[in-house]
Enzyme design. Structure first.
Site, PDB file in Angstrom:
ATOM      1  N   ASP A 175       0.980  -1.108   0.007  1.00 51.98           N
ATOM      2  CA  ASP A 175      -0.180  -0.268  -0.124  1.00 51.98           C
ATOM      3  C   ASP A 175       0.881   1.387  -0.004  1.00 51.98           C
ATOM      4  O   ASP A 175       1.808   1.407   0.855  1.00 51.98           O
ATOM      5  CB  ASP A 175      -0.879  -0.233   1.236  1.00 51.98           C
ATOM      6  CG  ASP A 175      -1.876   1.082   1.051  1.00 51.98           C
ATOM      7  OD1 ASP A 175      -3.211   0.466   0.794  1.00 51.98           O
ATOM      8  OD2 ASP A 175      -1.964   2.352   1.040  1.00 51.98           O
ATOM      9  N   HIS A 208     -10.368  -5.062  -3.410  1.00 51.57           N
ATOM     10  CA  HIS A 208      -8.877  -5.347  -2.679  1.00 51.57           C
ATOM     11  C   HIS A 208      -9.074  -5.761  -1.303  1.00 51.57           C
ATOM     12  O   HIS A 208     -10.300  -5.382  -0.700  1.00 51.57           O
ATOM     13  CB  HIS A 208      -8.183  -3.986  -2.990  1.00 51.57           C
ATOM     14  CG  HIS A 208      -8.721  -2.733  -2.575  1.00 51.57           C
ATOM     15  ND1 HIS A 208      -9.685  -1.948  -3.151  1.00 51.57           N
ATOM     16  CD2 HIS A 208      -8.270  -2.243  -1.206  1.00 51.57           C
ATOM     17  CE1 HIS A 208      -9.744  -1.087  -2.685  1.00 51.57           C
ATOM     18  NE2 HIS A 208      -9.194  -1.035  -1.154  1.00 51.57           N
ATOM     19  N   GLY A 236     -15.547   3.307   3.743  1.00 50.99           N
ATOM     20  CA  GLY A 236     -14.122   4.097   3.472  1.00 50.99           C
ATOM     21  C   GLY A 236     -13.652   3.608   2.514  1.00 50.99           C
ATOM     22  O   GLY A 236     -12.251   3.651   2.236  1.00 50.99           O
ATOM     23  N   GLN A 237     -14.173   2.975   1.519  1.00 46.62           N
ATOM     24  CA  GLN A 237     -13.526   2.709   0.036  1.00 46.62           C
ATOM     25  C   GLN A 237     -13.153   3.821  -0.497  1.00 46.62           C
ATOM     26  O   GLN A 237     -13.962   4.723  -0.950  1.00 46.62           O
ATOM     27  CB  GLN A 237     -14.373   1.590  -0.721  1.00 46.62           C
ATOM     28  CG  GLN A 237     -13.820   1.059  -1.824  1.00 46.62           C
ATOM     29  CD  GLN A 237     -14.530   0.106  -2.542  1.00 46.62           C
ATOM     30  OE1 GLN A 237     -15.806  -0.230  -2.063  1.00 46.62           O
ATOM     31  NE2 GLN A 237     -13.961  -0.489  -3.677  1.00 46.62           N
ATOM     32  N   ASN A 282     -12.955  -2.605   2.527  1.00 42.56           N
ATOM     33  CA  ASN A 282     -13.930  -1.561   2.738  1.00 42.56           C
ATOM     34  C   ASN A 282     -14.811  -1.622   1.492  1.00 42.56           C
ATOM     35  O   ASN A 282     -14.375  -1.867   0.448  1.00 42.56           O
ATOM     36  CB  ASN A 282     -13.052  -0.297   2.604  1.00 42.56           C
ATOM     37  CG  ASN A 282     -12.023  -0.156   3.743  1.00 42.56           C
ATOM     38  OD1 ASN A 282     -12.472  -0.612   4.985  1.00 42.56           O
ATOM     39  ND2 ASN A 282     -10.721   0.187   3.722  1.00 42.56           N
TER      40      ASN A 282
END
Ligand code: AMP
Ligand code: ZN
Length: 119
Positions: free
Chosen positions: A35, A105, A98-99, A92
């Site tokens: 990330d 993913h 909260g995406q 998410n």
């Protein structure tokens, strides 16, 4: 951009190698990479190669894909040495979830204690 438009999807670009990103794991169906904004000492994303915006968009055709994603996450956790100490998998979904990137993913977070409940 529509969630279903793959042309401007950053994760599709990573899959197509249009955005150079080292892959920590790859098989026929999924890839995994670090990330860009890590929330833990270990923070990877496991994504399907196929563009699926969010978990609610999975169809019968995608049967088995979540299993492939969690299997990849498990493999990654072993490879990164966080399987013994523990880790958290997060998906998410949608705005309240909260995406922010609308390409499905799984977050793999580890290397520290994870609080509960999440914010
Ligand atoms: P979410 O908020 O669950 O949609 O997570 C999207 C994640 O993608 C965030 O944790 C971002 O830091 C991460 N991210 C966005 N762009 C990139 C990129 N180019 N490479 C790696 N991670 C990214
Ligand atoms: Zn995509």
């Amino acid at each position: 951009m529509s969630e279903h438009d793959t042309r401007d999807c950053i994760f599709c670009k990573i899959v197509k190698r249009e955005v150079p990103t080292p892959l920590e794991y790859e098989d026929d169906h999924v890839v995994a990479f670090k990330d860009i904004n890590p929330q833990a000492p270990v923070h990877f994303l496991v994504i399907p190669k196929k563009h699926i915006p969010k978990i609610g968009d999975l169809t019968e055709e995608d049967r088995g894909l979540l299993d492939q994603m969690t299997s990849a996450a498990k493999h990654l956790a072993q490879k990164l040495g966080i399987d013994e100490t523990g880790y958290r998998l997060v998906i998410n979904s949608g705005d309240n979830g909260g995406q922010t990137v609308y390409h499905l993913h799984v977050h793999v977070l580890g290397g520290r204690f994870m609080r509960w409940p999440p914010g």
